[in-house]
Design an enzyme around this catalytic site. Structure first.
Site, PDB file in Angstrom:
ATOM      1  N   TYR A  37     -33.576  21.690   7.805  1.00  0.00           N
ATOM      2  CA  TYR A  37     -34.744  21.641   8.682  1.00  0.00           C
ATOM      3  C   TYR A  37     -34.634  20.505   9.682  1.00  0.00           C
ATOM      4  CZ  TYR A  37     -36.757  17.628   6.117  1.00  0.00           C
ATOM      5  OH  TYR A  37     -36.984  16.395   5.563  1.00  0.00           O
ATOM      6  N   ARG A  56     -28.249  17.571  15.462  1.00  0.00           N
ATOM      7  CA  ARG A  56     -28.226  17.314  14.015  1.00  0.00           C
ATOM      8  C   ARG A  56     -28.488  18.603  13.241  1.00  0.00           C
ATOM      9  NH1 ARG A  56     -32.259  12.935  11.559  1.00  0.00           N
ATOM     10  NH2 ARG A  56     -33.737  14.602  12.034  1.00  0.00           N
ATOM     11  N   ARG A 104     -30.684  37.502  -6.041  1.00  0.00           N
ATOM     12  CA  ARG A 104     -30.550  36.140  -6.548  1.00  0.00           C
ATOM     13  C   ARG A 104     -29.231  35.928  -7.279  1.00  0.00           C
ATOM     14  NH1 ARG A 104     -31.009  32.636 -10.655  1.00  0.00           N
ATOM     15  NH2 ARG A 104     -31.782  30.566 -10.094  1.00  0.00           N
ATOM     16  N   LYS A 151     -29.771  17.368   6.362  1.00  0.00           N
ATOM     17  CA  LYS A 151     -31.243  17.408   6.302  1.00  0.00           C
ATOM     18  C   LYS A 151     -31.665  18.669   5.547  1.00  0.00           C
ATOM     19  CE  LYS A 151     -35.214  16.249   9.216  1.00  0.00           C
ATOM     20  NZ  LYS A 151     -35.807  15.183   8.419  1.00  0.00           N
ATOM     21  N   GLU A 183     -32.767   3.914   2.318  1.00  0.00           N
ATOM     22  CA  GLU A 183     -33.633   4.236   3.455  1.00  0.00           C
ATOM     23  C   GLU A 183     -35.022   4.558   2.932  1.00  0.00           C
ATOM     24  OE1 GLU A 183     -32.415   7.859   5.516  1.00  0.00           O
ATOM     25  OE2 GLU A 183     -31.634   8.685   3.650  1.00  0.00           O
ATOM     26  N   LEU A 208     -29.707   9.775   5.837  1.00  0.00           N
ATOM     27  CA  LEU A 208     -29.831  10.734   6.933  1.00  0.00           C
ATOM     28  C   LEU A 208     -29.569   9.992   8.243  1.00  0.00           C
ATOM     29  CD1 LEU A 208     -30.818  13.723   7.538  1.00  0.00           C
ATOM     30  CD2 LEU A 208     -32.910  12.615   8.325  1.00  0.00           C
TER      31      LEU A 208
HETATM   32  N1  PLP Z   1     -34.380   9.349   6.445  1.00  0.00           N
HETATM   33  C1  PLP Z   1     -34.962  10.378   5.798  1.00  0.00           C
HETATM   34  C2  PLP Z   1     -34.668  10.585   4.352  1.00  0.00           C
HETATM   35  C3  PLP Z   1     -35.848  11.233   6.476  1.00  0.00           C
HETATM   36  O1  PLP Z   1     -36.432  12.260   5.813  1.00  0.00           O
HETATM   37  C4  PLP Z   1     -36.134  10.988   7.848  1.00  0.00           C
HETATM   38  C5  PLP Z   1     -37.050  11.854   8.583  1.00  0.00           C
HETATM   39  O2  PLP Z   1     -37.673  12.734   8.039  1.00  0.00           O
HETATM   40  C6  PLP Z   1     -35.506   9.910   8.481  1.00  0.00           C
HETATM   41  C7  PLP Z   1     -34.629   9.116   7.760  1.00  0.00           C
HETATM   42  C8  PLP Z   1     -35.756   9.624   9.916  1.00  0.00           C
HETATM   43  O3  PLP Z   1     -35.066  10.538  10.735  1.00  0.00           O
HETATM   44  P1  PLP Z   1     -35.600  10.933  12.169  1.00  0.00           P
HETATM   45  O4  PLP Z   1     -35.708   9.653  12.944  1.00  0.00           O
HETATM   46  O5  PLP Z   1     -34.551  11.828  12.709  1.00  0.00           O
HETATM   47  O6  PLP Z   1     -36.912  11.604  11.991  1.00  0.00           O
END
Ligand code: PLP
Length: 297
Positions: A37, A56, A104, A151, A183, A208
């Site tokens: 997503y 991304r 499935r 993501k 993070e 991410l």
């Molecule tokens: N890290 C994680 C785990 C996230 O879920 C997100 C955003 O949802 C971010 C960092 C920040 O990413 P972005 O700046 O692309 O929204």
């Protein structure tokens, strides 16, 4: 979502009322979380950081071997049409792509048609009260898998983390592996040292690659700040003069406390304030998603 929900979504190739939209139970996104997503902010009619978000998305899809159903300009055209149909000037666009519908079984066959879903969320992105008061952060163990650079819609660890945040009356969790912070549960984490350096974790499968991170670091470098991309510990964060986090849905939020310990003097610090103001200024230079003569300008 309620039956009075008047939002229009883009589901499997069509714009339909969100309240009437359906996805088959046999969709692998539902059964396995087999999908990815994106969340892109819309601020004053501007689609924020659209190109890198779509890049991304393309990368996430490639990493899990789902064919990208659209080229970037096609994605953007759908996003703009979604904004137009919903009158979305401030909020978020959610995009999800799953591997599609099949009997499935864990292993997948080639040639499935990916399921595409987009819907808007009307929530204010900019000028959150937290930009003035600062956020309360809790730390907790990072329970995610080892490919956090994708993501993925498999978000159980973040669901648990965010529930803990809400139970604690906090605003965000910073997740730890050993003594290091990876993070935020849905954001990128930064600290500022006494010498004024901005530290954020280097990109790797542990985090991410935040799109807001990319933009904020570019702005920070242009403003002459020293950026150090490396892991940092919880102890370093507690001793920082400032801390903040970024994401598409919040832009940037200063940190007041971590696990109850005040960061700096608890107030939004000068580095945060300068970067946030610069980000918002640059944003207004972006074109609006459709011309003013359409009646939305
Ligand atoms: N890290 C994680 C785990 C996230 O879920 C997100 C955003 O949802 C971010 C960092 C920040 O990413 P972005 O700046 O692309 O929204």
């Amino acid at each position: 979502m309620t039956t009075t929900d008047t939002r229009i979504a883009f589901i499997r190739g069509q714009f339909v009322p969100l309240a009437e939209a359906v996805i088959p139970v046999m969709d692998r996104g539902f059964l396995f979380g087999d999908g990815v997503y994106e969340v892109t902010a819309v601020i004053e009619g501007r689609l924020v950081d659209d190109t890198p978000h779509l890049a991304r998305l393309a990368r996430s899809l490639a990493e899990i071997d789902i064919p990208n159903p659209f080229a970037a300009p096609e994605w953007t055209a759908i996003e703009k049409e979604l904004m137009r149909r919903n009158g979305l000037r401030n909020g978020l666009i959610y995009i999800q792509v799953t591997r599609g519908v099949a009997e499935r079984a864990f292993a997948y066959a080639d040639g499935l048609a990916p399921t595409v879903v987009l819907f808007p969320q009307f929530q204010p992105v900019q000028y959150s009260p937290l930009t003035k008061t600062g956020a309360r952060i809790i730390t907790l163990p990072d329970q995610r898998w080892t490919r956090c650079d994708i993501k993925s819609t498999s978000l159980l660890a973040q669901v648990m983390a965010k529930h803990a945040v809400s139970q604690a009356g906090a605003h965000e969790a910073w997740m730890t592996r050993g003594d290091q912070i990876t993070e935020g549960a849905s954001s990128t984490a930064y600290i500022v040292t006494a010498g004024g350096d901005v530290i954020t974790r280097d990109l790797s499968p542990a985090v991410l690659p935040g799109i807001t991170r990319q933009t904020i670091l570019k702005i920070a470098r242009a403003r002459g700040l020293t950026i150090v991309e490396r892991p940092f510990t919880r102890a370093e964060a507690l001793a920082a003069t400032e801390a903040f986090y970024t994401s598409a849905s919040t832009i940037a939020i200063p940190v007041a406390t971590i696990d109850g310990h005040p960061i700096g003097d608890r107030e939004p610090g000068p580095v945060f304030q300068d970067l946030y103001a610069a980000y918002m200024r640059d944003l207004m230079d972006l074109p609006e998603a459709w011309p003013a003569e359409d009646g939305h300008g």
